[in-house]
Design a protein around this motif. Structure first.
Motif, mmCIF file in Angstrom:
data_model
loop_
_atom_site.group_PDB
_atom_site.id
_atom_site.type_symbol
_atom_site.label_atom_id
_atom_site.label_comp_id
_atom_site.label_asym_id
_atom_site.label_seq_id
_atom_site.Cartn_x
_atom_site.Cartn_y
_atom_site.Cartn_z
ATOM 1 N N SER A 90 -0.737 -2.757 -0.120
ATOM 2 C CA SER A 90 -1.699 -3.833 0.034
ATOM 3 C C SER A 90 -1.949 -4.136 1.503
ATOM 4 O O SER A 90 -3.082 -4.333 1.920
ATOM 5 C CB SER A 90 -1.205 -5.087 -0.681
ATOM 6 N N GLN A 117 -7.448 -12.234 -3.014
ATOM 7 C CA GLN A 117 -6.724 -11.336 -3.915
ATOM 8 C C GLN A 117 -5.928 -12.124 -4.959
ATOM 9 O O GLN A 117 -5.899 -11.749 -6.133
ATOM 10 C CB GLN A 117 -5.792 -10.430 -3.114
ATOM 11 N N LYS A 141 -14.929 -4.764 -2.599
ATOM 12 C CA LYS A 141 -13.904 -5.726 -3.043
ATOM 13 C C LYS A 141 -14.525 -7.056 -3.452
ATOM 14 O O LYS A 141 -14.104 -7.673 -4.417
ATOM 15 C CB LYS A 141 -12.849 -5.915 -1.966
#
Length: 191
Positions: free
Chosen positions: A14, A44, A114
């Motif tokens: 990550s 996230q 994303k």
């Protein structure tokens, strides 16, 4: 010990992917978490929570249907176009996408891969919560959700038009969301 190693590996992966959260447009980096408080890590975490809530809505329809969804303000804030987004300054009534408007839209944080995945999950959660209870649909309207969804639909339809035209091929955008991901967002909003 083995499980801890896997978790540590995921954390390292990550952190290594953190640079992938930036999109480059004409030499300027665009942060996919722009407009969301807390930055990429917070985005996230919220994304994971929304995915979990979507699963709960799908699996426990009868149990969840008895309750109103309590977090529409937070959910709708995830779907708002950032105030610093240059596409906000474009005319909402204009159906023709000029090259300048196309560049502005494609440089937005909302078209990074994303962020599109994040928006897709948020829109799916709106849809699932409305499916499980009519009270949620009423709450969505009362919270101004229809206006936010309309603005989001307008933005992504324009982005899709640009990506499917020849203009979209000329732009050099790293980490730009795929056409299919943007179309999924449009279809889910329309649904």
């Amino acid at each position: 010990v083995e499980g801890g190693g896997k978790i540590q590996g995921a954390v390292e992966t990550s952190a290594a992917d953190e640079d992938d959260d930036l999109s480059e447009h004409d030499g300027v980096e665009v942060d996919c978490s722009e407009g969301l408080g807390g930055g990429r890590k917070q985005m996230q975490a919220v994304h994971l929570l929304m995915k979990t809530q979507v699963l709960i809505c799908k699996r426990y329809v009868d149990e969840i249907g008895k309750y109103k969804y309590p977090a529409y303000q937070m959910l709708l804030s995830c779907l708002c176009t950032p105030k610093s987004d240059p596409s906000q300054s474009t005319s909402q009534d204009c159906d023709i996408v000029t090259e300048d408007v196309g560049d502005i839209i494609l440089s937005s944080c909302l078209v990074t891969e994303k962020r599109c995945e994040f928006v897709l999950t948020a829109v799916e959660l709106v849809f699932q919560t409305c499916l499980v209870s009519p009270l949620n649909a009423e709450e969505l309207v009362a919270e101004g959700g229809m206006h936010i969804l309309e603005s989001l639909l307008d933005f992504y339809v324009r982005a899709a038009m640009i990506l499917f035209s020849n203009e979209g091929k000329r732009n050099k955008v790293r980490s730009l969301a795929s056409k299919s991901l943007i179309l999924k967002i449009v279809i889910l909003i329309i649904r």
